[in-house]
Scaffold this motif. Structure first.
Motif, PDB file in Angstrom:
ATOM      1  N   SER A  35       0.842  -1.188   0.000  1.00 19.31           N
ATOM      2  CA  SER A  35       0.000   0.000   0.000  1.00 19.31           C
ATOM      3  C   SER A  35       0.869   1.226   0.000  1.00 19.31           C
ATOM      4  O   SER A  35       2.046   1.181   0.310  1.00 19.31           O
ATOM      5  N   GLY A  36       0.260   2.352  -0.355  1.00 14.49           N
ATOM      6  CA  GLY A  36       1.012   3.593  -0.380  1.00 14.49           C
ATOM      7  C   GLY A  36       0.891   4.383   0.893  1.00 14.49           C
ATOM      8  O   GLY A  36       1.327   5.531   0.948  1.00 14.49           O
TER       9      GLY A  36
ATOM     10  N   ARG B  32      -9.263   4.740   1.239  1.00 12.92           N
ATOM     11  CA  ARG B  32      -8.243   3.846   0.686  1.00 12.92           C
ATOM     12  C   ARG B  32      -7.970   2.633   1.574  1.00 12.92           C
ATOM     13  O   ARG B  32      -7.352   1.676   1.143  1.00 12.92           O
TER      14      ARG B  32
ATOM     15  N   PRO C 250      -8.322   6.212  -8.241  1.00 12.42           N
ATOM     16  CA  PRO C 250      -7.086   5.859  -7.535  1.00 12.42           C
ATOM     17  C   PRO C 250      -5.914   5.577  -8.471  1.00 12.42           C
ATOM     18  O   PRO C 250      -4.768   5.525  -8.041  1.00 12.42           O
ATOM     19  N   GLY C 251      -6.195   5.405  -9.764  1.00 10.45           N
ATOM     20  CA  GLY C 251      -5.122   5.134 -10.701  1.00 10.45           C
ATOM     21  C   GLY C 251      -4.120   6.272 -10.804  1.00 10.45           C
ATOM     22  O   GLY C 251      -2.920   6.045 -11.042  1.00 10.45           O
TER      23      GLY C 251
ATOM     24  N   GLU D 100      -3.114   8.306  -8.370  1.00  8.21           N
ATOM     25  CA  GLU D 100      -2.187   8.220  -7.239  1.00  8.21           C
ATOM     26  C   GLU D 100      -1.287   6.992  -7.374  1.00  8.21           C
ATOM     27  O   GLU D 100      -0.099   7.034  -7.034  1.00  8.21           O
ATOM     28  N   GLU D 101      -1.848   5.898  -7.859  1.00  7.98           N
ATOM     29  CA  GLU D 101      -1.064   4.672  -7.991  1.00  7.98           C
ATOM     30  C   GLU D 101       0.063   4.863  -9.005  1.00  7.98           C
ATOM     31  O   GLU D 101       1.196   4.394  -8.806  1.00  7.98           O
TER      32      GLU D 101
ATOM     33  N   ARG E 163       2.726   6.786  -7.333  1.00  4.74           N
ATOM     34  CA  ARG E 163       3.452   5.968  -6.353  1.00  4.74           C
ATOM     35  C   ARG E 163       4.452   5.057  -7.050  1.00  4.74           C
ATOM     36  O   ARG E 163       5.597   4.907  -6.596  1.00  4.74           O
ATOM     37  N   LEU E 164       4.037   4.463  -8.167  1.00  5.58           N
ATOM     38  CA  LEU E 164       4.950   3.591  -8.894  1.00  5.58           C
ATOM     39  C   LEU E 164       6.110   4.371  -9.523  1.00  5.58           C
ATOM     40  O   LEU E 164       7.164   3.806  -9.820  1.00  5.58           O
TER      41      LEU E 164
ATOM     42  N   ARG F 222       2.436  13.005  -3.107  1.00 11.11           N
ATOM     43  CA  ARG F 222       1.166  12.665  -3.757  1.00 11.11           C
ATOM     44  C   ARG F 222       0.026  13.506  -3.188  1.00 11.11           C
ATOM     45  O   ARG F 222      -0.863  13.937  -3.934  1.00 11.11           O
TER      46      ARG F 222
END
Length: 564
Positions: free
Chosen positions: A9-10, A381, A456-457, A459-460, A463-464, A472
């Protein structure tokens, strides 16, 4: 990265513990202290003398009576506005809805003062138009019926909001199918619309009843002069006449208010069982009834209702603030701004109250924004049962009457904090903490609504790409939820700046708020000064609501309550 973030998780490792600790300190700890004090008092046998007292019995009957009658009035007014503004081809819906929401946003003590200025033999407005009752006539609002009437007016917008949400979800297709089958408008209303809207009526009735149980401003202004006490005003009077058993008594009385409030919500839940209607087809577009020749009459009725509920009382409030003394007829020769000059330039207590309320409201609004941004992130989340528990702990203080929250903080901070030796009671800090607890849910709702709608994509992907949690939040999340954050700040500021119920038991010399000063001015006989302060408060409320209206087009649905 492993040490700073949870696996898979982030979220940083500190985030969930921080949110849990904050919710515990603001919600679980004060309410737990209240429960503990009540249990200790009950164990010592002091509870039986209180429960057997005629004073408590009268207060209990008055509370239930005024809340129930007020609920019926709220259902009638709020239900009529919801049905007409949501389902019918009424013109100027936005303006009507905006004005109808004003009584809920105006502090209850201001509502009471406005109606007092509109009725009775000393009414400045009635004397100006020659309609005042003879001198010596009684003030009709100083009664159970008067309290119930104003509770009904104050909480009618709550019924409107609860019912409108269900009406907006009615499928147009079902209504049109019934029309094609030959159903009349009356049959559509009675056999389709009202049965499907019953959950909204039940929810509105429950929240109006619970709000009436915890209302302090209206029963204090109208009831105390007539020796009519409800449970909140009985707590206030017990606290004012401090004695050896005061803490135990007010803990038990607060517990009774909490039990009544929870019973009201439990009855709502019970009544809603079996009524969870699932609508098939497109929803979100309200079914429309064309009133045709009846439309002018319906619109006239709505505007007349707003005139009686809002315009006439506020006009009377302005007239009272311009009169040289309460009861003196207002003419061009007698009109004066002396009351405004007194509260703005001469009385230090009113300037202090303005400063305290502004500082408390701003600190509460922006402080909660910081906390609720993180809390909303965890709720949206996060996974598992933690979300439900946190959400419930945040909602409980808002569902409970404000007087219960204030009593819990009195009990928690009446003595110096252990180890630190610092006393918060009698300072602005205890009022601030109580505000943070009471309005947590108000601030959280727009943030959760906005975060839920974010993909959420985005933020994801960040994060990646190696962006940390703080980056973020600053670069992606906060800019996208900015309008909701602005609405959160304005809503909390609007409610906190005019609050009375929570601060009524927490203030001391130098820490008065606007609501407390307005109540104290009226209690001391300075009705013109109380009216002048109330007019300024109403102007501030209208200004903030207009600001919210300007932000409305950029906010998630449901954040601004009066927008269709």
């Amino acid at each position: 990265m492993q040490g700073r973030h949870r696996e898979g998780s982030g979220q940083p490792r500190w985030l969930a513990p921080f949110v849990i600790l904050t919710v515990f300190l603001l919600s679980a700890l004060p309410l737990g202290r209240l429960a503990y004090t009540g249990l200790v008092s009950a164990a010592n046998g002091k509870v039986w003398a209180l429960l057997a007292s005629p004073e408590l019995a009268n207060a209990m009957v008055n509370t239930l009576t005024t809340s129930f009658l007020g609920m019926l009035i709220s259902l009638a007014i709020g239900g009529a506005f919801a049905l007409l503004l949501t389902l019918c081809d009424i013109r100027a819906k936005t303006a009507l809805s905006f004005l109808f929401m004003l009584p809920m946003m105006i502090p209850p003590q201001v509502t009471a003062l406005a109606w007092i200025g509109m009725t009775g033999p000393s009414s400045t407005l009635l004397k100006a138009v020659g309609l005042a009752p003879p001198l010596g006539s009684s003030q009709p609002l100083y009664s159970i019926a008067g309290i119930a009437l104003l509770l009904g007016v104050q909480h009618a917008p709550l019924v409107y909001l609860a019912l409108r949400a269900g009406l907006l979800a009615l499928p147009q297709e079902g209504i049109e199918a019934a029309r094609l089958s030959g159903a009349s408008s009356f049959q559509l209303l009675t056999q389709i619309v009202l049965p499907l809207s019953l959950p909204g009526f039940i929810a509105g009735a429950a929240i109006a009843f619970v709000s009436g149980v915890g209302n302090f401003g209206i029963p204090a202004i109208l009831g105390i002069p007539a020796s009519i006490f409800t449970l909140p005003t009985l707590i206030y009077s017990r606290f004012a006449s401090f004695g050896t058993s005061t803490f135990g008594d007010i803990a038990i009385l607060s517990g009774l208010i909490g039990v009544i409030a929870m019973l009201g919500l439990a009855i709502q839940d019970r009544a809603m069982r079996g009524r969870d209607y699932r609508l098939i087809g497109l929803s979100g577009k309200a079914a429309t009834f064309r009133l045709r020749a009846w439309r002018p009459l319906a619109e006239l009725g709505l505007w007349l209702a707003l005139f009686v509920m809002l315009v006439a009382p506020l006009t009377a409030l302005v007239a009272s603030s311009l009169a040289p003394a309460y009861g003196v007829p207002l003419t061009l020769k007698t009109a004066t701004l002396a009351a405004y000059e007194e509260i703005l330039f001469r009385q230090s207590v009113t300037r202090t109250a303005f400063g305290n309320s502004l500082v408390l409201a701003l600190t509460t609004a922006f402080g909660l924004l910081t906390v609720t941004s993180l809390t909303a992130y965890v709720l949206v989340r996060g996974r598992g049962r933690l979300r439900f528990l946190l959400s419930a702990l945040v909602d409980i203080p808002y569902a409970l009457p404000g007087v219960v929250i204030s009593v819990s903080y009195v009990l928690l901070f009446a003595a110096p904090i252990p180890l630190l030796g610092v006393t918060l009671y009698g300072t602005l800090w205890i009022i601030l903490l109580a505000y943070l607890s009471s309005f947590f849910a108000v601030s959280l709702k727009p943030m959760v609504s906005a975060l839920t709608q974010l993909d959420p994509g985005l933020e994801e992907a960040a994060r990646l790409s190696g962006a940390g949690f703080g980056r973020r939040m600053v670069d992606i999340i906060l800019p996208l939820v900015g309008p909701a954050a602005g609405a959160s700040v304005i809503l909390v500021f609007l409610i906190a700046c005019n609050e009375l119920t929570v601060s009524a038991l927490l203030w001391s010399a130098g820490t008065q708020t606007l609501g407390v000063v307005i109540y104290n001015l009226d209690d001391s006989g300075s009705f013109d000064l109380a009216a002048a302060m109330s007019v300024l408060v109403v102007l501030m409320v209208i200004g903030l609501m207009l600001l919210l209206e300007l932000l409305g087009t950029r906010l998630p649905r449901g954040v601004v309550p009066w927008r269709n």
